[in-house]
Motif scaffolding. Structure first.
Motif, PDB file in Angstrom:
ATOM      1  N   ALA A 146      -7.642  14.601   2.209  1.00 31.43           N
ATOM      2  CA  ALA A 146      -7.584  14.212   3.614  1.00 31.43           C
ATOM      3  C   ALA A 146      -8.740  13.276   3.944  1.00 31.43           C
ATOM      4  CB  ALA A 146      -7.647  15.450   4.495  1.00 31.43           C
ATOM      5  N   GLY A 147      -8.427  12.101   4.478  1.00 28.20           N
ATOM      6  CA  GLY A 147      -9.445  11.139   4.874  1.00 28.20           C
ATOM      7  C   GLY A 147      -9.908  10.227   3.755  1.00 28.20           C
ATOM      8  N   ASP A 148      -9.607  10.556   2.526  1.00 31.57           N
ATOM      9  CA  ASP A 148     -10.005   9.717   1.391  1.00 31.57           C
ATOM     10  C   ASP A 148      -8.903   8.709   1.099  1.00 31.57           C
ATOM     11  OD1 ASP A 148     -12.205  11.336   1.208  1.00 31.57           O
ATOM     12  OD2 ASP A 148     -11.536  12.376  -0.589  1.00 31.57           O
ATOM     13  N   ARG A 149      -9.308   7.553   0.627  1.00 31.61           N
ATOM     14  CA  ARG A 149      -8.345   6.541   0.218  1.00 31.61           C
ATOM     15  C   ARG A 149      -8.839   5.910  -1.072  1.00 31.61           C
ATOM     16  NH1 ARG A 149      -5.630   8.543   3.658  1.00 31.61           N
ATOM     17  NH2 ARG A 149      -4.784   7.603   5.509  1.00 31.61           N
ATOM     18  N   GLN A 150      -7.913   5.646  -1.966  1.00 36.22           N
ATOM     19  CA  GLN A 150      -8.212   4.947  -3.204  1.00 36.22           C
ATOM     20  C   GLN A 150      -7.369   3.683  -3.210  1.00 36.22           C
ATOM     21  OE1 GLN A 150      -7.199   7.842  -6.162  1.00 36.22           O
ATOM     22  NE2 GLN A 150      -9.208   8.812  -6.084  1.00 36.22           N
ATOM     23  N   LEU A 151      -8.037   2.548  -3.158  1.00 44.71           N
ATOM     24  CA  LEU A 151      -7.344   1.271  -3.117  1.00 44.71           C
ATOM     25  C   LEU A 151      -7.823   0.413  -4.280  1.00 44.71           C
ATOM     26  CD1 LEU A 151      -8.407   1.974   0.102  1.00 44.71           C
ATOM     27  CD2 LEU A 151      -6.436   0.517   0.377  1.00 44.71           C
ATOM     28  N   ALA A 152      -7.025  -0.586  -4.631  1.00 42.51           N
ATOM     29  CA  ALA A 152      -7.398  -1.445  -5.751  1.00 42.51           C
ATOM     30  C   ALA A 152      -6.655  -2.767  -5.693  1.00 42.51           C
ATOM     31  CB  ALA A 152      -7.102  -0.760  -7.078  1.00 42.51           C
ATOM     32  N   ILE A 153      -7.223  -3.740  -6.359  1.00 46.03           N
ATOM     33  CA  ILE A 153      -6.564  -5.014  -6.604  1.00 46.03           C
ATOM     34  C   ILE A 153      -6.115  -4.990  -8.054  1.00 46.03           C
ATOM     35  CG2 ILE A 153      -8.771  -6.137  -7.128  1.00 46.03           C
ATOM     36  CD1 ILE A 153      -7.565  -8.724  -5.994  1.00 46.03           C
ATOM     37  N   LEU A 154      -4.902  -5.431  -8.305  1.00 46.21           N
ATOM     38  CA  LEU A 154      -4.353  -5.462  -9.652  1.00 46.21           C
ATOM     39  C   LEU A 154      -4.126  -6.906 -10.058  1.00 46.21           C
ATOM     40  CD1 LEU A 154      -3.199  -2.782  -8.148  1.00 46.21           C
ATOM     41  CD2 LEU A 154      -1.785  -2.617 -10.159  1.00 46.21           C
ATOM     42  N   VAL A 191       2.999  -4.586 -16.205  1.00 39.00           N
ATOM     43  CA  VAL A 191       2.486  -3.259 -15.877  1.00 39.00           C
ATOM     44  C   VAL A 191       2.409  -3.067 -14.364  1.00 39.00           C
ATOM     45  CG1 VAL A 191       0.480  -1.734 -16.037  1.00 39.00           C
ATOM     46  CG2 VAL A 191       1.175  -3.079 -18.017  1.00 39.00           C
ATOM     47  N   SER A 192       1.917  -4.082 -13.651  1.00 38.28           N
ATOM     48  CA  SER A 192       1.682  -3.918 -12.218  1.00 38.28           C
ATOM     49  C   SER A 192       2.968  -3.813 -11.398  1.00 38.28           C
ATOM     50  CB  SER A 192       0.807  -5.042 -11.675  1.00 38.28           C
ATOM     51  OG  SER A 192       1.440  -6.295 -11.807  1.00 38.28           O
ATOM     52  N   LEU A 193       4.021  -4.526 -11.780  1.00 34.99           N
ATOM     53  CA  LEU A 193       5.261  -4.461 -11.000  1.00 34.99           C
ATOM     54  C   LEU A 193       5.899  -3.074 -11.021  1.00 34.99           C
ATOM     55  CD1 LEU A 193       6.747  -7.982 -11.756  1.00 34.99           C
ATOM     56  CD2 LEU A 193       5.566  -7.211  -9.703  1.00 34.99           C
ATOM     57  N   PRO A 194       6.051  -2.429 -12.193  1.00 35.18           N
ATOM     58  CA  PRO A 194       6.575  -1.051 -12.176  1.00 35.18           C
ATOM     59  C   PRO A 194       5.644  -0.084 -11.440  1.00 35.18           C
ATOM     60  CG  PRO A 194       6.752  -1.983 -14.374  1.00 35.18           C
ATOM     61  CD  PRO A 194       5.927  -2.932 -13.550  1.00 35.18           C
ATOM     62  N   PHE A 195       4.341  -0.280 -11.578  1.00 33.23           N
ATOM     63  CA  PHE A 195       3.360   0.559 -10.881  1.00 33.23           C
ATOM     64  C   PHE A 195       3.564   0.454  -9.373  1.00 33.23           C
ATOM     65  CE2 PHE A 195      -0.709   0.910  -8.677  1.00 33.23           C
ATOM     66  CZ  PHE A 195      -1.096   2.186  -9.043  1.00 33.23           C
ATOM     67  N   CYS A 196       3.671  -0.771  -8.865  1.00 26.38           N
ATOM     68  CA  CYS A 196       3.862  -0.966  -7.427  1.00 26.38           C
ATOM     69  C   CYS A 196       5.192  -0.389  -6.960  1.00 26.38           C
ATOM     70  CB  CYS A 196       3.762  -2.445  -7.082  1.00 26.38           C
ATOM     71  SG  CYS A 196       2.068  -3.073  -7.111  1.00 26.38           S
ATOM     72  N   SER A 197       6.197  -0.487  -7.789  1.00 26.79           N
ATOM     73  CA  SER A 197       7.493   0.086  -7.438  1.00 26.79           C
ATOM     74  C   SER A 197       7.390   1.599  -7.282  1.00 26.79           C
ATOM     75  CB  SER A 197       8.522  -0.264  -8.513  1.00 26.79           C
ATOM     76  OG  SER A 197       9.745   0.340  -8.212  1.00 26.79           O
ATOM     77  N   ARG A 198       6.727   2.273  -8.218  1.00 28.75           N
ATOM     78  CA  ARG A 198       6.552   3.730  -8.121  1.00 28.75           C
ATOM     79  C   ARG A 198       5.674   4.086  -6.937  1.00 28.75           C
ATOM     80  NH1 ARG A 198       5.757   3.113 -13.574  1.00 28.75           N
ATOM     81  NH2 ARG A 198       3.537   3.524 -13.380  1.00 28.75           N
ATOM     82  N   TRP A 199       4.628   3.312  -6.701  1.00 34.02           N
ATOM     83  CA  TRP A 199       3.689   3.588  -5.619  1.00 34.02           C
ATOM     84  C   TRP A 199       4.404   3.464  -4.273  1.00 34.02           C
ATOM     85  CZ3 TRP A 199      -1.921   1.390  -5.945  1.00 34.02           C
ATOM     86  CH2 TRP A 199      -2.744   2.098  -5.098  1.00 34.02           C
ATOM     87  N   THR A 200       5.220   2.419  -4.109  1.00 33.42           N
ATOM     88  CA  THR A 200       5.958   2.225  -2.868  1.00 33.42           C
ATOM     89  C   THR A 200       6.971   3.351  -2.661  1.00 33.42           C
ATOM     90  OG1 THR A 200       5.647  -0.155  -3.057  1.00 33.42           O
ATOM     91  CG2 THR A 200       7.390   0.588  -1.590  1.00 33.42           C
ATOM     92  N   THR A 201       7.629   3.768  -3.724  1.00 35.06           N
ATOM     93  CA  THR A 201       8.574   4.882  -3.655  1.00 35.06           C
ATOM     94  C   THR A 201       7.875   6.165  -3.228  1.00 35.06           C
ATOM     95  OG1 THR A 201       9.924   3.874  -5.363  1.00 35.06           O
ATOM     96  CG2 THR A 201      10.272   6.209  -4.973  1.00 35.06           C
ATOM     97  N   GLY A 230       5.692   6.394  -1.044  1.00 27.73           N
ATOM     98  CA  GLY A 230       5.281   6.298   0.354  1.00 27.73           C
ATOM     99  C   GLY A 230       3.972   5.573   0.571  1.00 27.73           C
ATOM    100  N   ARG A 231       3.538   4.821  -0.417  1.00 29.88           N
ATOM    101  CA  ARG A 231       2.286   4.065  -0.309  1.00 29.88           C
ATOM    102  C   ARG A 231       2.612   2.582  -0.293  1.00 29.88           C
ATOM    103  NH1 ARG A 231      -1.736   7.733  -1.653  1.00 29.88           N
ATOM    104  NH2 ARG A 231      -1.019   9.536  -2.772  1.00 29.88           N
ATOM    105  N   GLY A 232       1.666   1.775   0.117  1.00 31.05           N
ATOM    106  CA  GLY A 232       1.877   0.347   0.141  1.00 31.05           C
ATOM    107  C   GLY A 232       1.391  -0.341  -1.118  1.00 31.05           C
ATOM    108  N   CYS A 233       1.985  -1.465  -1.422  1.00 31.90           N
ATOM    109  CA  CYS A 233       1.570  -2.264  -2.564  1.00 31.90           C
ATOM    110  C   CYS A 233       1.927  -3.707  -2.263  1.00 31.90           C
ATOM    111  CB  CYS A 233       2.278  -1.776  -3.822  1.00 31.90           C
ATOM    112  SG  CYS A 233       1.500  -2.309  -5.346  1.00 31.90           S
ATOM    113  N   ARG A 234       0.938  -4.582  -2.353  1.00 33.03           N
ATOM    114  CA  ARG A 234       1.181  -6.006  -2.086  1.00 33.03           C
ATOM    115  C   ARG A 234       0.800  -6.824  -3.271  1.00 33.03           C
ATOM    116  NH1 ARG A 234      -0.912  -6.822   4.055  1.00 33.03           N
ATOM    117  NH2 ARG A 234      -0.232  -4.814   4.716  1.00 33.03           N
TER     118      ARG A 234
END
Length: 67
Positions: A8-16, A51-61, A63-67
């Motif tokens: 709760a309150g923590d976020r882990q973000l990254a650039i790929l 690698v990044s495209l399948p990762f973003c697909s799973r992440w979006t599924t 309920g998270r965002g991926c750009r």
């Protein structure tokens, strides 16, 4: 790669991307999070589109965002 978990309150973000060592995003984001007293992290993950495209697909599924 699997999407990170967060407390709760923590976020882990990254650039790929690749190459990624030159990216200033982690430095800028970490400074902003510290100034705002957010318990967030921001990393740089060196990976190819293969690698990044399948990762973003799973992440979006999940309920998270991926750009």
């Amino acid at each position: 790669m699997t999407p990170p978990t967060e407390a709760a309150g923590d976020r882990q973000l990254a650039i790929l991307g690749s190459p990624i060592t030159h990216a200033l995003s982690p430095v800028l984001h970490r400074a902003a999070y510290a100034a705002l007293r957010l318990n967030w992290s921001y990393g740089a993950i060196d990976c190819t589109p293969a690698v990044s495209l399948p990762f973003c697909s799973r992440w979006t599924t999940a309920g998270r965002g991926c750009r």
